[in-house]
Design a protein around this motif. Structure first.
Motif, mmCIF file in Angstrom:
data_model
loop_
_atom_site.group_PDB
_atom_site.id
_atom_site.type_symbol
_atom_site.label_atom_id
_atom_site.label_comp_id
_atom_site.label_asym_id
_atom_site.label_seq_id
_atom_site.Cartn_x
_atom_site.Cartn_y
_atom_site.Cartn_z
ATOM 1 N N PRO A 152 12.998 28.860 64.863
ATOM 2 C CA PRO A 152 11.907 29.792 65.179
ATOM 3 C C PRO A 152 12.392 31.232 65.044
ATOM 4 N N ARG A 154 11.092 34.205 66.888
ATOM 5 C CA ARG A 154 10.156 34.674 67.911
ATOM 6 C C ARG A 154 10.338 36.158 68.177
ATOM 7 N N ASP A 380 5.746 33.597 66.659
ATOM 8 C CA ASP A 380 6.848 33.019 65.898
ATOM 9 C C ASP A 380 6.575 33.289 64.420
ATOM 10 N N GLN A 383 6.393 30.324 62.033
ATOM 11 C CA GLN A 383 5.355 29.300 62.190
ATOM 12 C C GLN A 383 4.503 29.223 60.928
ATOM 13 N N HIS A 385 1.035 28.162 58.851
ATOM 14 C CA HIS A 385 -0.398 28.156 59.146
ATOM 15 C C HIS A 385 -1.128 27.501 57.971
#
Length: 418
Positions: A152, A154, A380, A383, A385
């Motif tokens: 990740p 973040r 994050d 991440q 999508h």
């Protein structure tokens, strides 16, 4: 590490085209997979690997290299795609290998590191040639290997809003107080509203501007350094006889790392004597690449698009105009995050929009304009999508690499970054 893809020249690759009358001339050899345009700009064809077995949740890295011979080359003429399938061969997800690097000697590498989706049993690699009026492409290498899991990335972003008293010293102390509150909430980066140093001040515009660097930015930098955070400041800047409306980025060390000068000035600011900027810089931080806009810039898609093409993953917008349409549109058009920070009497003085334009965080304002506060939001940047039927057919597609690969900048007006 052993290549999971079959070698060129074996039976592990096959050619394909949508129609025979637009297919390129194919040439398979142990040294490469070649396609030559024989139908002008209508030519479309590809090579597909035989399916290779993959494990759901396992991370893989794909990379291919090619040489393009073309009188008018374009980045849109060649791409590579990974199609993840279930055990029956049904596509589950399709991913562009959208990371592009130019190598010595004129070769280009396309690559991507991705986690196999749930239910995936096999993967097909696709090497595509399209819309080239002449010339040929030769893929000289294609490699698929297991890779380490993607960690990740973040970051805690913060937007701080407050009533500014309307004098230089009072505004500066308000800036420092709001930065201090954001820092105490663990922000990696804080954004304040447009022209915070001059908000509600009266008198000639020139007298409301500050020098950067200068005594005011030194104090702002000290606060950023104290909390070891980045800061995006909406400021009026004076440089010689010229005045700008800017977003300034302060680093975790307190130094000014960059300035974005508002490109789209409303007529009222032109008549006040401001001068527009004409560049779209982005800035690398220790968590990712950011861009900045200011207020009225939101109304023009070219600015956010230029920042995104230059690598921005988050755009911060100090503003007097917390737009209900333009802000989320700019985020969705470019599949990026966008934070807009306005004044406390707006319905929502701070909002964060996600890569599909969705509101992922917001804070209600105060009709009296007296409230102050800090909105923090954890995101994050690694991440993914995905959406179903997003350009790539009856399976999942991811907007950001799709936009990056499919956007026809070769036929649009020139856009910085391509």
């Amino acid at each position: 590490m052993q290549n999971m893809l079959p070698p060129f020249g074996a039976n592990g690759w096959r050619s394909d085209a949508p129609r025979a009358d637009i297919a390129p001339a194919f040439d398979i050899s142990p040294d490469g997979l070649s396609m030559r345009a024989v139908h002008g700009g209508a030519t479309v064809g590809k090579y597909l690997s035989q399916p290779v077995s993959v494990t759901p949740g396992q991370t893989y890295r794909f990379a291919c290299q090619y040489m393009l011979e073309c009188a008018q080359p374009s980045l849109k003429q060649v791409h590579a795609m990974l199609t993840w399938q279930d055990a029956c061969g049904k596509p589950l997800r399709r991913d562009y290998a959208s990371d592009r690097a130019h190598l010595p000697g004129g070769a280009v590498e396309l690559s991507r590191t991705l986690e196999a989706p749930e239910g995936a049993a096999q993967l097909v690699s696709e090497l595509v040639f399209k819309w080239c009026p002449d010339g040929r492409v030769t893929f000289t290498q294609a490699v698929l290997t297991p890779a380490a899991a993607i960690a990740p990335r973040r970051v805690r972003i913060a937007g701080a809003y407050a009533k500014y008293p309307g004098n230089k010293e009072g505004n500066l102390q308000t800036i420092l107080r709001m930065m201090d509150e954001a820092g105490k909430q663990g922000a990696d980066i804080v954004c304040l509203t447009e022209a915070a140093n001059a908000l509600n001040c009266t008198g000639p515009l020139y007298d409301r501007c500050i020098r950067i660097p200068g005594p005011e930015t030194q104090l702002i930098g000290q606060m950023a350094k104290h909390h070891h955070m980045y800061a995006v400041m909406g400021l009026y800047q004076r440089q010689g006889d010229v005045c700008y409306n800017v977003s300034a980025l302060f680093g975790r060390d307190g130094q000014v790392e960059g300035i974005y000068r508002k490109v789209q000035l409303p007529l009222s600011e032109v008549e006040d004597g401001l001068t527009p900027g004409d560049e779209y810089p982005t800035f690398k931080t220790d968590f990712g690449t950011i861009g900045m806009m200011v207020c009225w810039d939101q109304g023009y898609p070219e600015i956010a698009r230029s920042l995104a093409l230059n690598g921005a993953e988050i755009i911060f917008v100090p503003t007097m105009w917390p737009s209900d349409i333009q802000g989320p549109s700019r985020a969705a058009e470019n599949s990026i995050y966008l934070m807009a920070v306005a004044r406390p009497y707006e319905e929502y003085p701070v909002r964060v929009f996600g890569p599909y334009g969705q509101v992922i965080a917001k804070v209600p304002g105060d009709p009296e304009g007296l409230a102050s506060g800090v909105l923090t939001c954890d995101i994050d940047l690694n991440q993914r999508h995905y959406q179903h039927w997003l350009s790539v057919g009856d399976c999942l597609g991811e907007a950001k690499p799709i936009f990056r690969t499919e956007r026809r900048n070769d036929v649009y007006a020139p856009v910085l970054g391509e």
